[in-house]
Design a protein around this motif. Structure first.
Motif, PDB file in Angstrom:
ATOM      1  N   VAL C  31       1.063  -1.186  -0.037  1.00  0.00           N
ATOM      2  CA  VAL C  31       0.000  -0.080   0.235  1.00  0.00           C
ATOM      3  C   VAL C  31       0.980   1.211   0.170  1.00  0.00           C
ATOM      4  N   VAL C  32       0.849   1.981  -1.285  1.00  0.00           N
ATOM      5  CA  VAL C  32       1.858   2.788  -1.231  1.00  0.00           C
ATOM      6  C   VAL C  32       0.344   4.656  -0.574  1.00  0.00           C
ATOM      7  N   ASP C  79       2.694   1.166   3.577  1.00  0.00           N
ATOM      8  CA  ASP C  79       3.892   0.469   3.678  1.00  0.00           C
ATOM      9  C   ASP C  79       5.048   1.664   2.873  1.00  0.00           C
ATOM     10  N   VAL C  80       4.754   2.702   2.677  1.00  0.00           N
ATOM     11  CA  VAL C  80       5.820   2.972   1.432  1.00  0.00           C
ATOM     12  C   VAL C  80       4.645   4.634   1.655  1.00  0.00           C
ATOM     13  N   VAL C  81       5.040   5.732   1.615  1.00  0.00           N
ATOM     14  CA  VAL C  81       5.118   7.178   1.583  1.00  0.00           C
ATOM     15  C   VAL C  81       5.589   8.141   0.086  1.00  0.00           C
ATOM     16  N   PHE C  82       4.600   8.728  -0.191  1.00  0.00           N
ATOM     17  CA  PHE C  82       5.122   9.186  -2.005  1.00  0.00           C
ATOM     18  C   PHE C  82       4.510  10.611  -2.313  1.00  0.00           C
ATOM     19  N   VAL C  83       5.101  11.456  -1.280  1.00  0.00           N
ATOM     20  CA  VAL C  83       4.314  13.268  -1.267  1.00  0.00           C
ATOM     21  C   VAL C  83       5.375  14.387  -1.791  1.00  0.00           C
ATOM     22  N   HIS C  84       5.339  14.987  -1.638  1.00  0.00           N
ATOM     23  CA  HIS C  84       5.953  16.360  -2.098  1.00  0.00           C
ATOM     24  C   HIS C  84       5.735  17.424  -1.689  1.00  0.00           C
ATOM     25  N   PRO C 235       5.707  -3.319  12.419  1.00  0.00           N
ATOM     26  CA  PRO C 235       6.063  -4.470  12.658  1.00  0.00           C
ATOM     27  C   PRO C 235       4.974  -4.987  11.141  1.00  0.00           C
ATOM     28  N   ASN C 236       3.886  -4.529  10.271  1.00  0.00           N
ATOM     29  CA  ASN C 236       3.335  -5.123   9.651  1.00  0.00           C
ATOM     30  C   ASN C 236       3.848  -5.240   8.405  1.00  0.00           C
ATOM     31  N   VAL C 237       4.964  -3.964   8.583  1.00  0.00           N
ATOM     32  CA  VAL C 237       5.511  -3.025   6.705  1.00  0.00           C
ATOM     33  C   VAL C 237       6.016  -4.022   6.194  1.00  0.00           C
ATOM     34  N   LEU C 241       9.200  -5.463  -0.553  1.00  0.00           N
ATOM     35  CA  LEU C 241       8.126  -5.165  -0.971  1.00  0.00           C
ATOM     36  C   LEU C 241       8.639  -3.706  -1.277  1.00  0.00           C
ATOM     37  N   GLY C 242       7.922  -2.740  -0.057  1.00  0.00           N
ATOM     38  CA  GLY C 242       8.280  -1.485  -0.118  1.00  0.00           C
ATOM     39  C   GLY C 242       9.576  -1.027  -0.932  1.00  0.00           C
ATOM     40  N   GLN C 243      10.224  -1.574  -0.593  1.00  0.00           N
ATOM     41  CA  GLN C 243      12.003  -0.811  -0.803  1.00  0.00           C
ATOM     42  C   GLN C 243      11.586  -1.636  -2.014  1.00  0.00           C
ATOM     43  N   ALA C 244      11.702  -2.749  -2.341  1.00  0.00           N
ATOM     44  CA  ALA C 244      11.652  -2.555  -3.798  1.00  0.00           C
ATOM     45  C   ALA C 244      11.410  -0.989  -4.957  1.00  0.00           C
ATOM     46  N   PHE C 245      10.468  -1.381  -4.352  1.00  0.00           N
ATOM     47  CA  PHE C 245       8.886   0.462  -5.144  1.00  0.00           C
ATOM     48  C   PHE C 245      10.004   1.180  -5.338  1.00  0.00           C
ATOM     49  N   ILE C 246      10.705   1.864  -3.729  1.00  0.00           N
ATOM     50  CA  ILE C 246      11.932   2.828  -3.884  1.00  0.00           C
ATOM     51  C   ILE C 246      12.719   2.717  -4.696  1.00  0.00           C
TER      52      ILE C 246
END
Lengths: 240, 232, 278
Positions: C31-32, C79-84, C235-237, C241-246
């Motif tokens: 989830v991003v 899992d990941v935050v993508f903002v500006h 802990p649920n992050v 997989l999240g790092q793979a997206f980054i």
């Protein structure tokens, strides 16, 4: 003749019933025994309906005592009542009777036969599948009677069973009353129709303002009433 | 949704566009499931309130009727706080899933069904009261009989609930997250297309949604008429 | 009759379970939390299938305002935050909610307004000056008024001309508290000016009489950053997989994919993962 019922004699001992502070039954003492039908007569508001409901056990006396076969608390297993304006369950004619049988704990395997028998008794066999709410007034009354008989009652209470019916339908009901009486059921019914009282009774009970004015076998009651009120009522005068 | 603003929603429907069909399917499953679950909870509760007397009964009825007007966005927020990972039910990991949307809509719809069921059953009870008492029917059987005999009127209550669920966006957009391909329903898609300025597409989707709701209502009405005809 | 009711109940439960298959199929997905402007630009619809093809990972984007997206990360719901919004992102890191911030790309903000240009700012090179002129002329201005990156940028610009907009705003200034798309809809219908990111603008289909008024000022630069939500706090992050997206976003391939995203032939985002201090 059937076994004398556990619910008889039905005894009212100085029964008073109040509703919203007003007396509906004002000291009723009555003994109802097995045999020919007991017919309640009297003007509107005399308390006939309340008496029947109390006899069924739907209303508790404010004071006084009601006993069924000597018992104060008696579950209405062998009693049945038919209301003046019976409500039809939203299902077919046969299903209404089936429901009454189930409520009376009749064994599942016996129900279908009983449904057929009861519908035949009241002459509704042809209309078994019709939605009950689509029956005519007279047919609905007969269905209500079948539902009551489904309980295999020893006491059958009928509240003005033919009040809104034409003569043919009235005769049908009276015939059924005659038949079940012959089978040993004690019928207690109220009526406005003095002619009906003469045809069907048995014992006549005149009620006025919540009190029993006079009782007696039909022949004697109508030929030689003892009280002033009875005389006036039979003569067609208004009892106020 | 495909980025061809000139393609009308109708065209998408007729061509069986898979993305649109997936959105419609999700809308239906979420709202219908919510109605089904609500019915299981709310109809017996409505029946119970209709048939029993207890202190504060009038207050409960007023409260239930008032809850029919629960703002969806408030419900969404409350369910969101419950299901968030840092909330009490976080361990279930339900946030941003269709299940969360079903939960939120169930909360929204249950008061409607309960309040309407109560009214319907209370009305029928008034009719049946004497007869059921005369037949010495026990309390549990009374409830079952009333619910069963009132089933066609109860359909109307269910339709009211469904209408509310299918139309709302405030609750499901918060707890579902409007995720493309997972939690995007007709109403959330309309909200998205509106904010992207694609008004024709948004309106088209709106018409598709209304058509579906009309079809479902027609089907339920037909079922009711048929049933009434046969059962009386 | 009991049998019938039992089977109805069972069917209902089955139906309800059927409706939520994806909640059980979450094995390879993340989830991003991102922003509405990014979603409205259409970038994700383009990029995510490419990422999935490459790694098999499904990305579920929950698009909210920047503030809400960071909240979602802080609540462990993403899992990941993508903002500006660099300042808010750095606060997020400082508070321990994120692991590390990676710059990814930038786009720019522009001021759009009615073609009739009542404030007369079209073509100005200095954006702060343009805003000051809008205020001086009491021209209608619609503000995001939420915790978005766009709103943060707007506030910075007001500050740059020494305006305390909270105190000095008048009836001409309308704070909406809505996303970028909704704000543009309102500006189009209400014939007012507003600050928007170019990507959303190009993608926006309801422009009516709005047109670009001011662009190009260096202060209109809008930097995007991506962060993994801290597994120590959450802990649920799904950290791998999240790092793979980054990793994808900042990789040469990912950066190329970002640059290749065009609407009407225009590039919307400019990759700058390697830019120091971005």
């Amino acid at each position: 003749m059937r076994n004398p019922a556990l619910d008889l004699p039905l005894l009212f001992v100085d029964v008073r019933i109040r509703a919203r502070g007003l007396p509906i039954l004002d000291g009723v003492s009555l003994k109802i025994e097995s045999g020919k039908p007991t017919v309640l007569i009297g003007p509107n508001g005399a308390g006939k309906t309340t008496l029947l409901r109390a006899a069924m056990g739907l209303v508790r006396p404010s004071s006084g005592l009601i006993t069924w076969g000597g018992h104060e608390q008696s579950p209405p297993v062998r009693r049945a009542i038919m209301f003046q304006r019976p409500a039809m369950l939203r299902r077919s004619t046969a299903a209404n009777v089936r429901y009454a049988l189930a409520a009376a704990n009749v064994a599942r395997d016996k129900r279908e036969t009983r449904v057929a028998e009861l519908l035949a008794d009241v002459g509704l066999a042809q209309l078994a599948r019709r939605p009950a709410r689509k029956l005519s007034g007279g047919e609905q009354q007969r269905l209500a009677l079948a539902r009551a008989l489904a309980r295999d009652p020893a006491i059958l209470l009928l509240d003005e069973p033919t009040a809104s019916l034409d003569p043919a339908a009235t005769k049908a009901i009276e015939d059924i009353v005659r038949i079940v009486t012959a089978r040993g059921v004690k019928v207690v019914m109220s009526t406005h129709d003095l002619g009906q009282a003469k045809r069907v009774g048995g014992e006549i009970v005149l009620l006025h303002r919540g009190r029993v004015i006079e009782t007696g076998p039909a022949g004697e009651f109508f030929a030689a009433p003892r009280t002033e009120e009875a005389r006036k009522f039979i003569a067609g005068e208004l009892l106020v | 949704m495909p980025d061809n603003g000139n393609v009308s929603a109708l065209h998408l429907v007729l061509s069986g566009d898979p993305v649109l069909l997936a959105i419609v399917w999700l809308s239906l499953t979420v709202s219908l499931s919510a109605v089904a679950v609500s019915a299981l909870i709310a109809v017996p509760i409505g029946a119970l309130i209709a048939l029993t007397r207890f202190p504060g009964r009038e207050g409960v009825i007023v409260f239930l009727n008032a809850m029919m007007g629960l703002p969806p966005v408030v419900v969404g927020l409350a369910v969101y706080l419950l299901l968030s990972r840092s909330g009490p039910l976080g361990a279930w990991g339900l946030l941003f899933t269709p299940t969360a949307m079903i939960i939120a809509q169930t909360v929204l719809v249950s008061p409607i069904i309960a309040a309407l069921a109560r009214q319907t059953i209370e009305d029928l009870w008034t009719e049946y009261h004497d007869e059921l008492a005369a037949m010495n029917v026990g309390p549990l059987r009374r409830i079952v009989t009333l619910i069963w005999d009132a089933r066609f009127s109860l359909i109307t209550a269910l339709l009211a609930g469904f209408g509310r669920a299918a139309a709302e966006v405030g609750a499901i957009i918060i707890v579902g997250g409007n995720i493309d391909g997972f939690t995007r329903t007709m109403t959330t898609a309309i909200a998205l297309e509106t904010s992207k300025g694609d008004l024709p597409l948004a309106i088209g989707l709106g018409l598709v949604l209304i058509s579906i709701v009309i079809v479902i209502n027609a089907a339920a009405w037909g079922a009711r008429r048929l049933g009434e005809h046969y059962a009386g | 009759m009991f049998h019938r009711r039992h089977s109805i109940a069972a069917a209902t439960l089955g139906f309800a379970l059927l409706a939520a298959p994806s909640s059980f199929a979450q094995d390879k997905s993340i989830v991003v939390a991102s922003t509405t402007s990014t979603q409205d630009s259409g970038l994700f619809e383009y990029l995510l299938p490419l990422f999935k093809q490459k790694t098999g990972i499904t990305v579920k984007v929950v698009a909210q305002g920047t503030g809400k997206a960071l909240d979602t990360g802080a609540r462990c719901d993403a899992d990941v935050v993508f903002v500006h919004a660099k300042a808010q992102e750095e606060k997020f890191l400082a508070e321990g909610y994120g692991v590390k911030r990676f710059p990814v790309m930038y786009n720019d903000f522009i001021i759009v307004g009615p073609s009739s240009d009542p404030a007369g700012i079209k073509g100005k090179k200095d954006v702060a000056d343009a805003l000051k002129t809008i205020m001086a002329k009491n021209a209608t201005f619609f503000s995001r008024g939420d915790r978005s990156g766009t709103y943060s940028a707007e506030l910075r610009l007001w500050k740059a001309v020494g305006v305390d907009i909270e105190k000095q705003k008048g009836p001409w200034y309308k704070s909406l508290g809505q996303g970028m798309g909704a704000t543009l809809n309102t500006a189009a219908a209400g014939n007012g000016y507003t600050l928007t990111d170019r990507a959303t603008w190009i993608h926006f289909k309801n422009k009516q009489s709005l047109a670009v008024m001011v662009e190009g000022d260096k202060r209109l630069f809008n930097q995007y950053g991506v962060m993994l939500v801290n597994p120590a706090k959450c802990p649920n992050v799904k950290k791998d997989l999240g790092q793979a997206f980054i990793d994808y976003l900042i990789s040469p391939q990912g950066q190329k994919d970002i640059a290749n995203y065009k609407v009407d032939g225009q590039q919307l985002f400019f990759p700058n993962a390697n830019e120091a201090g971005a």
